[in-house]
Design an enzyme around this catalytic site. Structure first.
Site, PDB file in Angstrom:
ATOM      1  N   GLU B  46       0.832  -1.212   0.000  1.00  0.00           N
ATOM      2  CA  GLU B  46       0.000   0.000   0.000  1.00  0.00           C
ATOM      3  C   GLU B  46       0.863   1.258   0.000  1.00  0.00           C
ATOM      4  OE1 GLU B  46      -3.037  -0.345  -0.517  1.00  0.00           O
ATOM      5  OE2 GLU B  46      -3.662  -2.255   0.354  1.00  0.00           O
ATOM      6  N   ASN B  50       1.003   3.771  -3.144  1.00  0.00           N
ATOM      7  CA  ASN B  50       0.620   5.180  -2.982  1.00  0.00           C
ATOM      8  C   ASN B  50       1.684   6.106  -3.571  1.00  0.00           C
ATOM      9  OD1 ASN B  50      -1.867   4.970  -1.784  1.00  0.00           O
ATOM     10  ND2 ASN B  50      -1.152   5.332   0.303  1.00  0.00           N
ATOM     11  N   ARG B 104      -9.198   3.016  -7.892  1.00  0.00           N
ATOM     12  CA  ARG B 104      -8.554   2.960  -6.587  1.00  0.00           C
ATOM     13  C   ARG B 104      -9.627   3.084  -5.508  1.00  0.00           C
ATOM     14  NH1 ARG B 104      -4.687   0.277  -6.915  1.00  0.00           N
ATOM     15  NH2 ARG B 104      -4.078   0.987  -4.855  1.00  0.00           N
TER      16      ARG B 104
END
Lengths: 116, 141
Positions: B46, B50, B104
């Site tokens: 993650e 990002n 997303r």
């Protein structure tokens, strides 16, 4: 990049009026692009109504899997169909349970014993 | 500090899997359960994703990933040198995303918070963002 390099395998089948999509390997932001593209193409070509995503052979997933499922739900919905998810377990199950996904998609857990 | 690893790589999506393999190898010395290891891999995935998606507009940025350990506690820092996050609090809200058209879900920080024992996000506009994650791996034996 070749699928083999990424150890991702997608196999398609049919169950009544649903396209079944069996994903083996890792689901992340990178692999999602390929899964999305292949699934949408297959779904539109076969003119089936629903999509069943089989995650029992997924060895890793991050939150990209949620976007992938919601995205397929949107596609199916535009053809009057819906998405169901089967075999989610391990980290896949923990991520799905964290999201509000169960409110919009049918999810069943369990299956193999592959992904911790 | 007992041990550390520092690595730097281009902010490209194919490096997400590489970052997970690296943290997995580092965490292995703590004998984590399979499920703890998956949780750590997901959190790192993650953080790195990002940075790849949000930090840079072009394809030329880099990400620095640092792991270190103190006792049975693992620290993971993901740093980018990109545009920074305007409102960190908002970015961390569940389901908040600026990239919904890219499918997303806005759950990246939620996963990091749920799967790790601690998270800290430091961001400066046009300087970059650092995400610090912490996880104590219990000895199960």
């Amino acid at each position: 990049m070749q699928e083999e390099e990424f150890s991702l395998e997608i196999s398609f089948g049919r169950k009544n009026d649903a396209l079944t999509v069996k994903i083996s390997g890792e689901i992340d932001h990178f692999s999602c692009g390929l899964i999305r593209e292949k699934t949408d193409r297959e779904y539109i070509q076969r003119r089936l109504k629903n999509i069943e995503l089989d995650l029992s052979r997924v060895t890793f997933a991050d939150s990209s899997v949620i976007g992938l499922i919601i995205g397929r739900q949107k596609v199916a919905k535009s053809f009057g169909g819906r998405v169901s998810v089967v075999g989610a377990e391990g980290v896949c199950e923990r991520i799905i349970r964290l999201s509000a996904l169960e409110k919009i998609v049918d999810v069943t857990y369990g299956g193999g014993k592959r992904n911790g | 500090m007992d041990n550390f690893v520092k690595m730097r790589f281009p902010a490209k999506a194919q490096n997400e899997a590489f970052a997970r393999m690296a943290v997995s190898a580092f965490a292995m010395s703590f004998d984590p359960t399979i499920s703890t290891l998956s949780d750590i891999k997901a959190a790192v995935s993650e953080a790195v994703t990002n940075a790849i998606i949000h930090a840079y507009d072009d394809d030329k940025g880099e990400i620095e990933l640092r792991f270190f350990s103190r006792g049975r506690t693992l620290y993971i820092e993901t740093e980018d040198f990109g545009k920074g996050i305007e409102d960190v609090k908002k970015a961390m809200e569940p389901m908040f995303t600026t990239k919904s058209d890219g499918e997303r879900s806005g759950l990246g920080f939620t996963v990091m918070e749920s799967f790790m024992d601690g998270i800290e996000v430091i961001s400066k506009i046009n300087k970059g963002t650092t995400v610090r994650l912490k996880k104590t791996i219990e000895n199960d034996f």
